[in-house]
Design a protein around this motif. Structure first.
Motif, PDB file in Angstrom:
ATOM      1  N   UNK A 197       0.815  -1.219   0.000  1.00 55.50           N
ATOM      2  CA  UNK A 197       0.000   0.000   0.000  1.00 55.50           C
ATOM      3  C   UNK A 197       0.844   1.261   0.000  1.00 55.50           C
ATOM      4  N   UNK A 198       2.051   1.164   0.551  1.00 48.73           N
ATOM      5  CA  UNK A 198       2.896   2.358   0.601  1.00 48.73           C
ATOM      6  C   UNK A 198       4.261   2.096  -0.012  1.00 48.73           C
ATOM      7  N   UNK A 199       4.773   3.098  -0.707  1.00 46.40           N
ATOM      8  CA  UNK A 199       6.139   3.050  -1.234  1.00 46.40           C
ATOM      9  C   UNK A 199       7.025   3.829  -0.267  1.00 46.40           C
ATOM     10  N   UNK A 200       7.918   3.143   0.465  1.00 46.06           N
ATOM     11  CA  UNK A 200       8.820   3.876   1.372  1.00 46.06           C
ATOM     12  C   UNK A 200       9.709   4.835   0.577  1.00 46.06           C
ATOM     13  N   UNK A 201       9.976   6.011   1.147  1.00 42.27           N
ATOM     14  CA  UNK A 201      10.857   6.983   0.494  1.00 42.27           C
ATOM     15  C   UNK A 201      11.843   7.530   1.523  1.00 42.27           C
ATOM     16  N   UNK A 202      13.052   7.855   1.093  1.00 48.56           N
ATOM     17  CA  UNK A 202      14.029   8.437   2.027  1.00 48.56           C
ATOM     18  C   UNK A 202      13.654   9.871   2.376  1.00 48.56           C
ATOM     19  N   UNK A 255      14.693  -9.793  -2.908  1.00 54.93           N
ATOM     20  CA  UNK A 255      13.665  -9.146  -2.081  1.00 54.93           C
ATOM     21  C   UNK A 255      12.520 -10.118  -1.753  1.00 54.93           C
ATOM     22  N   UNK A 256      12.161 -10.972  -2.712  1.00 57.68           N
ATOM     23  CA  UNK A 256      11.059 -11.904  -2.488  1.00 57.68           C
ATOM     24  C   UNK A 256      11.417 -12.953  -1.432  1.00 57.68           C
ATOM     25  N   UNK A 257      12.612 -13.523  -1.523  1.00 53.22           N
ATOM     26  CA  UNK A 257      13.011 -14.523  -0.520  1.00 53.22           C
ATOM     27  C   UNK A 257      13.336 -13.870   0.814  1.00 53.22           C
ATOM     28  N   UNK A 258      13.788 -12.606   0.790  1.00 51.50           N
ATOM     29  CA  UNK A 258      13.982 -11.895   2.061  1.00 51.50           C
ATOM     30  C   UNK A 258      12.641 -11.707   2.759  1.00 51.50           C
ATOM     31  N   UNK A 259      11.618 -11.365   1.991  1.00 51.91           N
ATOM     32  CA  UNK A 259      10.297 -11.190   2.599  1.00 51.91           C
ATOM     33  C   UNK A 259       9.742 -12.527   3.073  1.00 51.91           C
ATOM     34  N   UNK A 260       9.952 -13.587   2.285  1.00 56.70           N
ATOM     35  CA  UNK A 260       9.496 -14.917   2.690  1.00 56.70           C
ATOM     36  C   UNK A 260      10.123 -15.298   4.030  1.00 56.70           C
ATOM     37  N   UNK A 290       4.289  -8.838  -5.078  1.00 51.75           N
ATOM     38  CA  UNK A 290       4.737  -7.431  -5.073  1.00 51.75           C
ATOM     39  C   UNK A 290       6.185  -7.262  -4.613  1.00 51.75           C
ATOM     40  N   UNK A 291       6.671  -8.179  -3.793  1.00 46.34           N
ATOM     41  CA  UNK A 291       8.066  -8.058  -3.329  1.00 46.34           C
ATOM     42  C   UNK A 291       9.040  -8.190  -4.499  1.00 46.34           C
ATOM     43  N   UNK A 292       8.643  -8.960  -5.528  1.00 48.49           N
ATOM     44  CA  UNK A 292       9.527  -9.118  -6.691  1.00 48.49           C
ATOM     45  C   UNK A 292       9.706  -7.768  -7.396  1.00 48.49           C
ATOM     46  N   UNK A 293       8.621  -7.014  -7.497  1.00 51.01           N
ATOM     47  CA  UNK A 293       8.670  -5.722  -8.207  1.00 51.01           C
ATOM     48  C   UNK A 293       9.368  -4.647  -7.373  1.00 51.01           C
ATOM     49  N   UNK A 294       9.324  -4.801  -6.048  1.00 47.39           N
ATOM     50  CA  UNK A 294      10.116  -3.903  -5.197  1.00 47.39           C
ATOM     51  C   UNK A 294      11.592  -4.093  -5.509  1.00 47.39           C
ATOM     52  N   UNK A 295      11.971  -5.329  -5.811  1.00 45.58           N
ATOM     53  CA  UNK A 295      13.370  -5.607  -6.138  1.00 45.58           C
ATOM     54  C   UNK A 295      13.765  -5.103  -7.506  1.00 45.58           C
ATOM     55  N   UNK A 326      16.294   2.215   1.915  1.00 48.08           N
ATOM     56  CA  UNK A 326      15.270   3.193   2.315  1.00 48.08           C
ATOM     57  C   UNK A 326      14.070   3.198   1.358  1.00 48.08           C
ATOM     58  N   UNK A 327      14.280   2.727   0.128  1.00 48.11           N
ATOM     59  CA  UNK A 327      13.183   2.666  -0.846  1.00 48.11           C
ATOM     60  C   UNK A 327      12.446   1.322  -0.800  1.00 48.11           C
ATOM     61  N   UNK A 328      12.984   0.365  -0.025  1.00 49.01           N
ATOM     62  CA  UNK A 328      12.466  -0.999  -0.100  1.00 49.01           C
ATOM     63  C   UNK A 328      11.546  -1.333   1.069  1.00 49.01           C
ATOM     64  N   UNK A 329      10.420  -1.989   0.779  1.00 52.02           N
ATOM     65  CA  UNK A 329       9.468  -2.364   1.825  1.00 52.02           C
ATOM     66  C   UNK A 329       9.846  -3.690   2.490  1.00 52.02           C
ATOM     67  N   UNK A 330      11.077  -4.112   2.327  1.00 56.06           N
ATOM     68  CA  UNK A 330      11.550  -5.426   2.774  1.00 56.06           C
ATOM     69  C   UNK A 330      12.914  -5.240   3.432  1.00 56.06           C
ATOM     70  N   UNK A 331      13.184  -6.016   4.482  1.00 54.18           N
ATOM     71  CA  UNK A 331      14.516  -5.986   5.104  1.00 54.18           C
ATOM     72  C   UNK A 331      15.418  -7.020   4.444  1.00 54.18           C
ATOM     73  N   UNK A 332      16.712  -6.727   4.447  1.00 59.37           N
ATOM     74  CA  UNK A 332      17.679  -7.607   3.789  1.00 59.37           C
ATOM     75  C   UNK A 332      17.910  -8.878   4.601  1.00 59.37           C
ATOM     76  N   UNK A 333      17.588 -10.022   4.012  1.00 63.19           N
ATOM     77  CA  UNK A 333      17.845 -11.316   4.660  1.00 63.19           C
ATOM     78  C   UNK A 333      18.606 -12.236   3.703  1.00 63.19           C
ATOM     79  N   UNK A 334      17.990 -12.490   2.545  1.00 61.03           N
ATOM     80  CA  UNK A 334      18.576 -13.433   1.586  1.00 61.03           C
ATOM     81  C   UNK A 334      19.320 -12.659   0.504  1.00 61.03           C
ATOM     82  N   UNK A 335      20.616 -12.489   0.691  1.00 58.17           N
ATOM     83  CA  UNK A 335      21.383 -11.707  -0.277  1.00 58.17           C
ATOM     84  C   UNK A 335      22.654 -12.437  -0.678  1.00 58.17           C
ATOM     85  N   UNK A 336      23.063 -12.226  -1.921  1.00 59.30           N
ATOM     86  CA  UNK A 336      24.328 -12.751  -2.436  1.00 59.30           C
ATOM     87  C   UNK A 336      25.204 -11.591  -2.939  1.00 59.30           C
TER      88      UNK A 336
END
Ligand code: ZN
Length: 364
Positions: free
Chosen positions: A33-38, A104-109, A195-200, A59-69
């Motif tokens: 529903x909301x797009x985070x902005x800095x 972003x999708x797997x981080x949200x999962x 939607x998390x995929x499109x945030x990425x 700051x633009x992402x609605x997801x916290x970093x968990x699954x990253x390479x």
């Protein structure tokens, strides 16, 4: 953490969480529903820690970093033979831009405590979801056509994900996956719906603008199937504008595969041809889930969508390879589009254009 998902078609809202629906009751896709902005102004490029990759824009992402390479901040290079800049989104851990959405999708999962994700794809999205699920320690089941090539399944199987082979058409594969989602077999990590995929994929625009010192190009030419990158780019450029970090939007010019080109056919009624462009098989999408949103993005940016045949795609692929860009065939459709838009007079020869190269040739 986002609390609400909403439908841009009917306005319905749903609580975000592990039990959230994968689409609206009305059948349309959901978005955060909301797009985070800095809060602050745009940083100098040298003040951005590019070691964080695309997560430098958290700051633009609605997801916290968990699954990253460590993905992202792909190179932006001058391509003099093409009179354009190329953004090398073929340089990602799984070899395609789909990693932007997979991280972003797997981080949200992971954030939601999901144990199993489901996806339908035999190509780049399936490989990306499988790889990031492995990174997150989450089980993945990837629905694929029964006749999918062994080489394409290898990336899925090597990551420990389970390919689920389905007889029939590509649509039958999607239908079987959705049935499993509806049965509660897992969380739908879809590159078309989630939607998390499109945030990425939004980070494509954020990186691009940062690499150009916040000067947005006149146009961006991208492949267009489900609109994973096209819509992500739109949302990213829109967020930059809303944050006051840039002062304009580029024209968004999509390129589809002839014969499977619903968006282009809707704009250019006389342009449809029956001969299928099987060179660009990665974007042969008959029913894009976010069709309405893609059309809106085209309208809002003075954009366009065209369909190109196999011959022009192959010619562009050969020229890309000869000029040092070893990409997979579907990627070449965007470079072919750059030439076609110029030939048709809808893009000036001296226009400032960026083209993403979306997948590595090493995968093909
Ligand atoms: Zn709705």
């Amino acid at each position: 953490m986002v609390t609400t998902l909403s439908c841009s078609a009917c306005g319905n809202e749903y609580a975000a969480g592990a039990d959230e629906p994968w689409r609206c009751e009305c059948g349309h896709p959901l978005d955060f529903s909301e797009q985070p902005l800095p809060d602050g102004p745009a940083p100098e490029f040298t003040d951005i820690d590019t070691r964080d990759g695309l997560w430098a824009f958290e700051e633009f992402l609605p997801v916290r970093r968990v699954a990253t390479l460590g993905e992202g901040f792909t190179p932006l290079v001058d391509a003099d033979d093409w009179n354009a800049q190329f953004k090398l989104d073929c340089v990602f851990p799984s070899g395609s831009f789909k990693d932007r959405g997979a991280t972003t999708t797997l981080s949200r999962a992971a954030e939601l405590g999901v144990e199993t994700v489901l996806e339908d794809s035999s190509g780049n999205a399936g490989a990306a979801i499988a790889q990031y699920a492995a990174r997150a320690g989450i089980d993945a089941e990837i629905y694929v056509p029964a006749d999918a090539k062994a080489s394409k399944l290898k990336a899925i199987e090597c990551a420990g994900a389970t390919p689920v082979r389905i007889e029939g058409s590509r649509q039958d594969v999607t239908d079987a996956c959705i049935e499993a989602v509806e049965n509660g077999d897992g969380w739908y990590a879809s590159h078309a719906w989630n939607p998390a995929f499109f945030a990425g994929t939004m980070t494509f625009a954020l990186e691009l603008a940062a690499q150009r010192d916040w000067n947005v190009p006149d146009a961006v030419v991208t492949p267009l199937g489900h609109g994973t990158l096209f819509l992500g780019a739109y949302r990213g450029f829109r967020a930059l504008l809303d944050a006051g970090w840039t002062d304009s939007m580029p024209r968004l010019l999509g390129v589809q595969a002839a014969g499977v080109s619903p968006i282009a056919d809707g704009i250019h009624a006389d342009g449809h041809v029956d001969a299928r462009n099987d060179v660009a098989d990665g974007i042969q999408i008959t029913h894009p889930a976010r069709r309405d949103q893609i059309v809106e993005a085209i309208d809002a940016t003075d954009g366009d969508a065209i369909a190109l045949d196999a011959g022009s795609t192959e010619a562009a692929l050969e020229k890309l390879h000869r000029t040092g860009f070893y990409v997979e065939p579907t990627s070449a459709v965007a470079a072919a589009g750059l030439t076609a838009y110029r030939d048709r007079g809808s893009l000036a020869d001296d226009a400032d254009v960026v083209v993403p190269l979306t997948g590595s040739g090493l995968k093909a």
